[in-house]
Design an enzyme around this catalytic site. Structure first.
Site, PDB file in Angstrom:
ATOM      1  N   PHE A 261     -15.343   3.084   7.064  1.00 43.61           N
ATOM      2  CA  PHE A 261     -14.680   3.825   6.985  1.00 43.61           C
ATOM      3  C   PHE A 261     -13.921   4.052   5.070  1.00 43.61           C
ATOM      4  O   PHE A 261     -13.151   3.992   4.495  1.00 43.61           O
ATOM      5  CB  PHE A 261     -13.201   3.131   7.723  1.00 43.61           C
ATOM      6  CG  PHE A 261     -13.626   1.919   7.328  1.00 43.61           C
ATOM      7  CD1 PHE A 261     -13.111   1.091   6.249  1.00 43.61           C
ATOM      8  CD2 PHE A 261     -13.758   0.449   7.978  1.00 43.61           C
ATOM      9  CE1 PHE A 261     -12.886   0.026   6.038  1.00 43.61           C
ATOM     10  CE2 PHE A 261     -14.064  -0.809   7.422  1.00 43.61           C
ATOM     11  CZ  PHE A 261     -13.825  -1.348   6.490  1.00 43.61           C
TER      12      PHE A 261
ATOM     13  N   ARG B  16      -1.256 -14.517   4.469  1.00 39.10           N
ATOM     14  CA  ARG B  16      -1.981 -13.987   5.267  1.00 39.10           C
ATOM     15  C   ARG B  16      -1.512 -13.685   7.072  1.00 39.10           C
ATOM     16  O   ARG B  16      -1.303 -13.081   7.128  1.00 39.10           O
ATOM     17  CB  ARG B  16      -3.392 -14.314   5.923  1.00 39.10           C
ATOM     18  CG  ARG B  16      -4.224 -14.641   4.900  1.00 39.10           C
ATOM     19  CD  ARG B  16      -5.048 -13.090   4.043  1.00 39.10           C
ATOM     20  NE  ARG B  16      -6.191 -12.650   5.107  1.00 39.10           N
ATOM     21  CZ  ARG B  16      -6.718 -11.572   5.764  1.00 39.10           C
ATOM     22  NH1 ARG B  16      -6.718 -10.460   4.287  1.00 39.10           N
ATOM     23  NH2 ARG B  16      -7.007 -10.875   6.094  1.00 39.10           N
TER      24      ARG B  16
ATOM     25  N   LYS C 266       1.310  -1.568   0.042  1.00 35.49           N
ATOM     26  CA  LYS C 266      -0.034  -0.044  -0.034  1.00 35.49           C
ATOM     27  C   LYS C 266       0.976   1.080  -0.218  1.00 35.49           C
ATOM     28  O   LYS C 266       1.821   0.807  -0.073  1.00 35.49           O
ATOM     29  CB  LYS C 266      -0.836   0.155   1.221  1.00 35.49           C
ATOM     30  CG  LYS C 266      -1.750  -1.510   1.601  1.00 35.49           C
ATOM     31  CD  LYS C 266      -3.105  -0.871   2.382  1.00 35.49           C
ATOM     32  CE  LYS C 266      -3.952  -2.356   2.345  1.00 35.49           C
ATOM     33  NZ  LYS C 266      -5.130  -1.577   3.534  1.00 35.49           N
TER      34      LYS C 266
ATOM     35  N   ARG D  93       2.805  -6.651   8.698  1.00 36.36           N
ATOM     36  CA  ARG D  93       2.105  -4.763   9.347  1.00 36.36           C
ATOM     37  C   ARG D  93       3.368  -4.486  10.988  1.00 36.36           C
ATOM     38  O   ARG D  93       2.589  -3.779  10.849  1.00 36.36           O
ATOM     39  CB  ARG D  93       0.565  -5.332   9.843  1.00 36.36           C
ATOM     40  CG  ARG D  93       0.031  -5.421   8.561  1.00 36.36           C
ATOM     41  CD  ARG D  93      -0.871  -5.900   8.194  1.00 36.36           C
ATOM     42  NE  ARG D  93      -2.177  -5.418   7.128  1.00 36.36           N
ATOM     43  CZ  ARG D  93      -3.618  -5.735   6.942  1.00 36.36           C
ATOM     44  NH1 ARG D  93      -3.964  -6.878   7.408  1.00 36.36           N
ATOM     45  NH2 ARG D  93      -3.887  -5.358   5.858  1.00 36.36           N
TER      46      ARG D  93
ATOM     47  N   TYR E 286     -12.438  -2.118  -4.350  1.00 34.37           N
ATOM     48  CA  TYR E 286     -12.862  -2.554  -2.381  1.00 34.37           C
ATOM     49  C   TYR E 286     -14.593  -2.310  -2.108  1.00 34.37           C
ATOM     50  O   TYR E 286     -14.916  -1.746  -1.253  1.00 34.37           O
ATOM     51  CB  TYR E 286     -12.097  -1.201  -1.206  1.00 34.37           C
ATOM     52  CG  TYR E 286     -10.067  -1.858  -0.735  1.00 34.37           C
ATOM     53  CD1 TYR E 286     -10.519  -2.733  -0.342  1.00 34.37           C
ATOM     54  CD2 TYR E 286      -9.676  -1.128  -0.988  1.00 34.37           C
ATOM     55  CE1 TYR E 286      -9.548  -3.077   0.542  1.00 34.37           C
ATOM     56  CE2 TYR E 286      -8.551  -1.492  -0.695  1.00 34.37           C
ATOM     57  CZ  TYR E 286      -8.495  -2.242   0.204  1.00 34.37           C
ATOM     58  OH  TYR E 286      -6.919  -3.084   0.526  1.00 34.37           O
TER      59      TYR E 286
ATOM     60  N   GLU F 165      -9.513 -10.618  -7.973  1.00 36.58           N
ATOM     61  CA  GLU F 165      -8.562  -9.707  -7.783  1.00 36.58           C
ATOM     62  C   GLU F 165      -7.503  -9.744  -8.574  1.00 36.58           C
ATOM     63  O   GLU F 165      -6.980  -8.832  -9.002  1.00 36.58           O
ATOM     64  CB  GLU F 165      -7.968  -9.673  -5.626  1.00 36.58           C
ATOM     65  CG  GLU F 165      -9.699  -9.485  -5.311  1.00 36.58           C
ATOM     66  CD  GLU F 165      -8.269  -8.991  -3.625  1.00 36.58           C
ATOM     67  OE1 GLU F 165      -7.735  -9.846  -3.439  1.00 36.58           O
ATOM     68  OE2 GLU F 165      -9.305  -8.759  -2.748  1.00 36.58           O
TER      69      GLU F 165
ATOM     70  N   HIS G 208      -2.026  -5.437   1.817  1.00 33.66           N
ATOM     71  CA  HIS G 208      -3.464  -6.239   1.428  1.00 33.66           C
ATOM     72  C   HIS G 208      -2.747  -7.095   0.419  1.00 33.66           C
ATOM     73  O   HIS G 208      -2.080  -7.680   0.059  1.00 33.66           O
ATOM     74  CB  HIS G 208      -3.636  -5.673   0.433  1.00 33.66           C
ATOM     75  CG  HIS G 208      -5.398  -6.358  -0.101  1.00 33.66           C
ATOM     76  ND1 HIS G 208      -6.427  -6.184   0.570  1.00 33.66           N
ATOM     77  CD2 HIS G 208      -5.582  -7.370  -1.563  1.00 33.66           C
ATOM     78  CE1 HIS G 208      -6.614  -7.432  -0.120  1.00 33.66           C
ATOM     79  NE2 HIS G 208      -6.858  -8.078  -1.041  1.00 33.66           N
TER      80      HIS G 208
ATOM     81  N   THR H 130      -4.702  -7.577  10.797  1.00 33.51           N
ATOM     82  CA  THR H 130      -5.508  -6.100  10.416  1.00 33.51           C
ATOM     83  C   THR H 130      -4.859  -4.781  10.988  1.00 33.51           C
ATOM     84  O   THR H 130      -4.614  -4.146   9.968  1.00 33.51           O
ATOM     85  CB  THR H 130      -6.962  -6.126   9.748  1.00 33.51           C
ATOM     86  OG1 THR H 130      -7.056  -7.250   8.903  1.00 33.51           O
ATOM     87  CG2 THR H 130      -7.804  -4.819   9.259  1.00 33.51           C
TER      88      THR H 130
ATOM     89  N   ASN I 200      -1.728  -0.054   6.440  1.00 31.58           N
ATOM     90  CA  ASN I 200      -1.395  -1.185   7.258  1.00 31.58           C
ATOM     91  C   ASN I 200      -0.106  -1.266   6.984  1.00 31.58           C
ATOM     92  O   ASN I 200      -0.868  -2.976   6.012  1.00 31.58           O
ATOM     93  CB  ASN I 200      -2.780  -1.841   7.949  1.00 31.58           C
ATOM     94  CG  ASN I 200      -3.513  -2.000   7.059  1.00 31.58           C
ATOM     95  OD1 ASN I 200      -3.352  -1.457   5.851  1.00 31.58           O
ATOM     96  ND2 ASN I 200      -4.436  -2.451   7.296  1.00 31.58           N
TER      97      ASN I 200
HETATM   98  P1  GDP Z   1      -7.356  -7.115   5.937  1.00 37.51           P
HETATM   99  O1  GDP Z   1      -7.749  -7.966   5.137  1.00 37.51           O
HETATM  100  O2  GDP Z   1      -6.993  -7.423   6.581  1.00 37.51           O
HETATM  101  O3  GDP Z   1      -6.863  -6.168   5.348  1.00 37.51           O
HETATM  102  O4  GDP Z   1      -8.222  -6.583   6.337  1.00 37.51           O
HETATM  103  P2  GDP Z   1     -10.552  -6.107   6.032  1.00 37.51           P
HETATM  104  O5  GDP Z   1     -10.224  -6.659   5.088  1.00 37.51           O
HETATM  105  O6  GDP Z   1     -11.258  -6.128   6.824  1.00 37.51           O
HETATM  106  O7  GDP Z   1     -10.088  -4.470   5.298  1.00 37.51           O
HETATM  107  C1  GDP Z   1      -9.814  -3.599   4.278  1.00 37.51           C
HETATM  108  C2  GDP Z   1      -9.514  -2.848   4.682  1.00 37.51           C
HETATM  109  O8  GDP Z   1      -9.887  -2.048   5.019  1.00 37.51           O
HETATM  110  C3  GDP Z   1      -8.056  -3.008   6.254  1.00 37.51           C
HETATM  111  O9  GDP Z   1      -6.725  -3.208   4.681  1.00 37.51           O
HETATM  112  C4  GDP Z   1      -7.705  -1.600   6.099  1.00 37.51           C
HETATM  113  O10 GDP Z   1      -6.892  -0.821   5.788  1.00 37.51           O
HETATM  114  C5  GDP Z   1      -8.828  -1.049   6.122  1.00 37.51           C
HETATM  115  N1  GDP Z   1     -10.065  -0.938   7.162  1.00 37.51           N
HETATM  116  C6  GDP Z   1     -10.709  -2.014   8.001  1.00 37.51           C
HETATM  117  N2  GDP Z   1     -10.830  -1.720   9.106  1.00 37.51           N
HETATM  118  C7  GDP Z   1     -10.747  -0.526   9.498  1.00 37.51           C
HETATM  119  C8  GDP Z   1     -11.282   0.371   9.883  1.00 37.51           C
HETATM  120  O11 GDP Z   1     -11.837   0.420  11.567  1.00 37.51           O
HETATM  121  N3  GDP Z   1     -11.079   1.757   9.865  1.00 37.51           N
HETATM  122  C9  GDP Z   1     -10.142   2.012   8.560  1.00 37.51           C
HETATM  123  N4  GDP Z   1     -10.093   3.609   9.071  1.00 37.51           N
HETATM  124  N5  GDP Z   1      -9.483   1.162   7.838  1.00 37.51           N
HETATM  125  C10 GDP Z   1     -10.080   0.104   8.466  1.00 37.51           C
END
Ligand code: GDP
Length: 137
Positions: free
Chosen positions: A57, A85, A9, A102, A49, A126, A115, A91, A112
């Protein structure tokens, strides 16, 4: 053999740790089957996304993902989806296990570092979003 999509990212690209992150993959048995650096458009990020479109968010996430270039890669290996992962960590970097990408390179849940696809179905979607078949080998 499994394939998964990785994105380094904008925060990690800006920090200059592309090489360090790609090394984590190669050092842990994941082959880089394709990779490229690119600037996502707002439409790219919104489409990628779309599953999070209703989350509070979503706008912050899209703004962040287009704040600078990213590096998208196809990683290949045994259990590549789960292995990636595991290497990424949780996350929220504050909850990420020591030694994960991370934990080592990310500041907070908004920025973070990486992805990774979370299922075989999403990995296929994807990968085809970013790469043509002839770019993957
Ligand atoms: P990942 O699969 O670990 O990347 O997590 P998710 O699929 O749940 O979320 C996608 C992305 O959305 C995450 O990597 C974060 O960048 C963002 N994200 C998830 N939860 C939050 C949140 O509570 N707040 C914010 N600002 N970003 C979030």
């Amino acid at each position: 053999m499994e394939q998964t999509l990785s994105i380094i990212k904008p925060d990690a690209v800006a920090k200059g740790v592309i090489g360090k992150i790609l090394d984590r993959f190669e050092s842990n048995g994941l082959k880089i089957a394709a990779t490229k650096k690119m600037q996502l458009s707002r439409k790219d990020a919104e489409t990628f996304y779309a599953i999070h479109a209703e989350r509070p968010f979503f706008n912050d996430l899209v703004d962040f993902m287009i704040s600078g270039p990213v590096v998208v890669s196809v990683l290949e290996g045994e259990n590549a989806i789960a292995k990636n992962r595991e290497l990424m960590g949780a996350t929220n970097p504050k909850e990420a296990a020591a030694g994960t990408i991370r934990a080592d390179f990310a500041e907070n849940i908004d920025a973070n570092a990486v992805h990774g696809s979370d299922s075989a179905e999403n990995a296929a979607i994807e990968i085809s979003f970013f790469f043509a078949d002839r770019e993957i080998s």
